[in-house]
Write a protein that holds these residues in place. Structure first.
Motif: not given
Ligand code: MG
Ligand code: ADP
Length: 631
Positions: A31, A35, A81, A95, A100
């Motif tokens: 994760e 990111n 996002k 992601g 997360a």
């Molecule tokens: Mg993420």
């Protein structure tokens, strides 16, 4: 009566939800690395302590976060996002769930330092069990550093579930490799307990593969590249000889996201099926780019499984792409000479499809979105003799009888040393030069060695062909064509033989009858496990039909347990193996020449079905080196 339903406090709810996203230190690695990639970083450091149980830290030089975002990012469903459900079908980031960081914060102690490009001051946030303990301005580099400490300190039951450090570290390295492999244009490093494990420079995909998986792959990668309107496939597969006994170096990425798909894996394995030994696993690193509309990446919380809207098309396409590149390798690699890869590939590409697969994929609605140029499996068969023409070039006499010209074609790389070495050799060997010129034409007649190998001179040296393996390859491709296009002709027996078989074998033969028919066997069931053999394939030495067919059954059964390929594949492999000229058979010059001609007209001339090499080549340069004593 008192009400009994409570709302769980946020930190508990987060802890529970975190179970889906963060199972072990490696989940946090994935994760956090993703990111960093999403944040546009070009340099990403991963720092691990105590297999991630003490520390998982990712430092990136990406876009960074504002003061508010630095706090917001730990809220559940906080994401920059996506904004609406429609965005879910156009995902271009790694992601999108906004879960997360909230999950990580719920099960560990987190320290975030981040500074946005252009701001002169950064933000420091410290979180413990979902509670913000500290937030203050700080000095820090542009980009973001997130440190996850003491994973599951507040959920002891789950902490106890963690495996040994070796096992957890293995998972971490796997996740690191998956992300690093997908983004060779970014620099990655991994440090564990203050020791650098990986330092990966920005570079090409090939460089990245070699940097991660080892130098020994350097000259052993075959590139795969197919482009269509619907999807692109690119990447590398390992040459057949790099196939390993254990599954391992196999990677699929869909839109740069690592995925597991036994279905697509099967497509690749199928493309390799007749050139590697059973139970071995080839390397592949394949990227599939497809419009996000056609995939559902939302089917699994950790997003490793994926659904395509047209799986069959995907399968067929991957298989064809890999076959295509293997065929090119097969033709060009062993004897290093240049020829038009497009032409070379035609015949081979026309074969990856079985009749059923072809039906299925042409019926597919998406089939029509293939561009004309890429309907690989539809390529006109009339071009299939092109292999032969090019292989003939191998045997062509040098244009000029000067022996230097004879040797020069094998100096294929710009290796000056090698070049000079040969000039020196040549100057001192004028007697040999003459002999070479005198005999160069006669030497073209192939020579049988130990009734097992065929020695044949080519421009750059000579090749040694294994007669049995070569013939097996020839027959295999002939049978394959028979099943796909035109049935083999049958030679009617003058005295039909009766075959009496054990019940299990009789059942097997019954199932195989239609295919046997196509392949030139004329067998008629006669009841009671009995068959009458009315005819055999015209090009097969007639003899004892009973023995031939029993042998075929044996081969067939033997192969069935060896490799999971379809029944027809078993059948033609068995037949090829069964009917191939054995070692020990004396061959006439004409027979040898036929084998050579037919072998090189094959789409994969250099290996027998099953993976054995059909020939080995010896270059003059290598021979010359062997004769030089002491070096
Ligand atoms: Mg993420
Ligand atoms: P998701 O990645 O699904 O959006 P996360 O919980 O992983 O959810 O992250 C939440 C948000 O925090 C991201 O959408 C992004 O805006 C921000 N963020 C997380 N990590 C970084 C980072 N390394 N650099 C910049 N922004 C980040």
């Amino acid at each position: 009566m008192a009400d009994i339903i409570n709302l769980l406090p946020d930190n508990i709810a987060n802890q529970i939800a975190a179970g889906e996203v963060i199972q072990r230190p490696a989940s946090a690695v994935k994760e956090l690395l993703e990111n960093a990639v999403d944040a546009g970083a070009t340099e990403i450091q991963l720092i691990i302590k105590d297999a991630g149980k003490e520390l998982v830290q990712v430092i990136d030089n990406g876009g960074g976060m504002s003061e508010t975002d630095a706090r917001m990012c730990f809220e559940r469903h906080a994401t920059s996002k996506i904004k609406s459900i429609d965005d879910l079908f156009q995902i271009t980031t790694m992601g999108f769930r906004g879960e997360a960081l909230a999950s990580i914060a719920a099960v560990s102690q987190v320290e975030l330092k981040t500074r946005k490009k252009g701001s002169d001051v950064g933000t420091f946030v410290e979180i413990d069990n979902s509670f913000v303990k500290k937030q203050e301005p700080c000095q820090t580099a542009e980009g973001t550093s997130i440190a996850m400490k003491n994973l599951f300190f507040n959920v002891p039951a789950r902490r106890n579930f963690l495996k040994s450090n070796t096992a957890e570290m293995r998972h971490i390295v796997d996740e690191f490799i998956r992300v690093a492999m997908a983004f060779p244009q970014l620099q990655f490093s991994l440090t564990s307990n203050n020791q650098q494990v990986f330092y990966l420079e920005k570079g090409s995909l090939k460089q990245r593969i070699v940097a991660i998986l080892g130098q020994h792959y350097n000259a052993k990668l075959v590139s795969v590249k197919e482009t269509t309107d619907y999807m692109n496939v690119y990447g590398f597969v390992g040459k057949p000889e790099t196939a390993k006994k254990t599954r391992g170096d196999q990677f699929f990425f869909v839109n740069n996201r690592f995925i597991k798909s036994s279905y697509l894996n099967h497509a690749v394995m199928n493309a390799f099926a007749d050139i590697i030994p059973a139970d071995s696993f080839p390397l592949y690193v394949l990227f599939i780019d497809v419009n996000p509309e056609h995939v559902d990446i939302n089917v699994h919380p950790t997003k490793q499984e994926i659904k395509f809207d047209d799986e069959k098309l995907m399968y067929a396409f991957i298989q064809s792409a890999v076959k295509h590149s293997l065929a090119q390798f097969s033709v060009t690699a062993t004897l290093d000479f240049d020829l038009d890869p497009n032409i070379q590939a035609l015949d081979a590409v026309s074969k990856p499809f079985t009749a059923e697969q072809q039906m299925e994929s042409t019926n597919s609605p998406l089939y029509k979105s293939f561009t004309q140029a890429n309907q690989a499996h539809m390529i006109d068969k009339s071009s299939s003799s092109s292999n032969l023409k090019h292989w003939k070039d191998l045997y062509e006499a040098p244009a000029n009888t000067d022996s230097y010209v004879t040797i020069s074609p094998v100096i294929d790389d710009d290796d000056d040393e090698e070049f000079e070495e040969h000039q020196a050799q040549q100057a001192t060997a004028s007697v040999i030069d003459e002999r070479w010129q005198d005999t160069s034409n006669d030497q073209k007649v192939p020579v049988q060695v130990h009734q097992q190998y065929i020695l044949s001179q080519i421009k750059s040296g000579f090749i040694l062909i294994d007669q049995q393996a070569a013939h097996e390859r020839i027959l295999y491709e002939r049978y394959q064509r028979a099943l796909l296009e035109m049935p083999m002709s049958t030679q009617q027996s003058l005295f039909p033989q009766t075959l009496q078989l054990p019940p299990a074998d009789a059942a097997l033969i019954n199932e195989m009858l239609p295919d046997l028919q196509t392949l030139g066997y004329d067998l008629e069931p006669f009841g009671n496990n009995t068959f009458v053999v009315r005819g055999t394939p015209a090009d097969i030495r007639s003899g004892n039909d009973q023995a031939t067919i029993e042998n075929l059954l044996e081969q067939f059964k033997h192969f069935s347990s060896e490799l999971k390929v379809n029944r027809r594949e078993h059948l033609i492999r068995s037949m090829a193996r069964n009917n191939a000229i054995p070692a020990g058979k004396i061959l006439s010059a004409r027979e040898m020449q036929n084998i050579i001609d037919e072998l090189f007209a094959c789409s994969m001339p250099n290996v027998a079905p099953g993976g054995k090499f059909t020939f080995i080549s010896f270059k003059l340069t290598d021979l010359a080196r062997m004769f030089e004593r002491g070096n």
